[in-house]
Design a protein around this motif. Sequence first.
Motif, PDB file in Angstrom:
ATOM      1  N   LEU A   1      63.367  69.724   9.788  1.00 42.82           N
ATOM      2  CA  LEU A   1      63.185  69.973   8.530  1.00 42.82           C
ATOM      3  C   LEU A   1      61.426  70.127   8.921  1.00 42.82           C
ATOM      4  CD1 LEU A   1      64.569  68.567   5.596  1.00 42.82           C
ATOM      5  CD2 LEU A   1      65.404  70.846   6.867  1.00 42.82           C
ATOM      6  N   GLU A   2      60.567  69.348   9.002  1.00 41.54           N
ATOM      7  CA  GLU A   2      59.585  70.288   8.841  1.00 41.54           C
ATOM      8  C   GLU A   2      58.387  69.377   9.670  1.00 41.54           C
ATOM      9  OE1 GLU A   2      57.531  70.698   6.317  1.00 41.54           O
ATOM     10  OE2 GLU A   2      59.455  70.707   4.602  1.00 41.54           O
ATOM     11  N   ASN A   3      59.458  68.809  11.457  1.00 40.71           N
ATOM     12  CA  ASN A   3      58.846  69.197  12.667  1.00 40.71           C
ATOM     13  C   ASN A   3      57.488  68.078  13.081  1.00 40.71           C
ATOM     14  OD1 ASN A   3      60.185  71.095  13.442  1.00 40.71           O
ATOM     15  ND2 ASN A   3      58.483  72.141  12.651  1.00 40.71           N
ATOM     16  N   TYR A   4      58.144  66.972  12.009  1.00 39.64           N
ATOM     17  CA  TYR A   4      57.183  65.166  12.241  1.00 39.64           C
ATOM     18  C   TYR A   4      57.707  64.623  13.294  1.00 39.64           C
ATOM     19  CZ  TYR A   4      54.357  67.117   8.041  1.00 39.64           C
ATOM     20  OH  TYR A   4      53.420  67.667   7.144  1.00 39.64           O
ATOM     21  N   LEU A   5      56.958  64.285  13.859  1.00 38.30           N
ATOM     22  CA  LEU A   5      57.535  63.279  14.671  1.00 38.30           C
ATOM     23  C   LEU A   5      56.469  61.603  14.357  1.00 38.30           C
ATOM     24  CD1 LEU A   5      59.009  61.991  17.035  1.00 38.30           C
ATOM     25  CD2 LEU A   5      57.186  62.077  18.698  1.00 38.30           C
TER      26      LEU A   5
END
Length: 312
Positions: free
Chosen positions: A27-31
């Motif tokens: 959803l927010e492209n965080y890893l």
Amino acid sequence: MQDFVKDSQRSDGSFSNLVVKLKYNELENYLVVSRDSGSIDIWNTGKPKSKHEIKAHKYRANSITFTSDGKAFFSSSSFENSTKLWNAETGKLVHWIRDMTGPVGATSNNQFYVIANSGQFRLFDNKQGLLLPEKYTSEGVVTAIAADVSSGLIAIGTESGTLELWKYSENKGLPSIKKVSSFKPYETGNWVVGLQFSASGKALYSVARFGSIDEWSPSTLEKRRSAPTLLKYVYSTAFSPDGNLLGLAGTKEKVGTGAGSVEVISLATGKSSAFQVNTNLAVVEFLPPVSSLIVSQNRSAGVFVLPHEPSP
């Protein structure tokens, strides 16, 4: 992802830098990358050189769970006996939830989350930053939690090899959970290391420590089928967001020794693809935007392209 791979190669290889969990939020492209030292790296995969490092716990953060909107994440450390909620963009601490070791699971109301503490779990009000007083008891130490938002079902897996189904509901705005059913498909010690509902909510998948992969009916916990795997010992699991693929890392020996392997299994067809890695403690996570699997192994990390499989 090139930045992430290069950063992994710069690691000094000490045990404290060992990656224990990878978690990606589409959803927010965080890893999020958690390490044995208790530090956590936050990467924004949409921006180059975006690494943000926080010292989240004194010792390893062994559980990572994103909030429903993907803007924050829970980290839990059983060594520190605490769970914390972090802002994914800034890395700032939002809530410190003491005496709760995790893991954390969602409910059908994104204001409330289930947080485990050994053989018990409680509901956490994310809006108020409070643990609700009622305690719910499981039939063993909780090792995995999964939720089906549409039905309100919450699946619990334990260290004693049990599977439990609970139902989330609200009465006049007050949330509660009630046990629906429980079953012990695995022997004690063969604990549940992975749980996931299918995207439709019509199937529940479980992965046990000693290489068991099973599909269950969410309504009755009746086993429908088992999927074969080459691994006899599973260290890390990951389900693709669409529920079609399962990634496993571990060894072909039950004791967890010998050469490490990574396997990707289609839950629709049972077909698998496997390759050897340089450690028996590899950690895996899916990266859907580039149809790949991230694999962290000791001093290195790689991004492997997935074989194409039709949707079930």
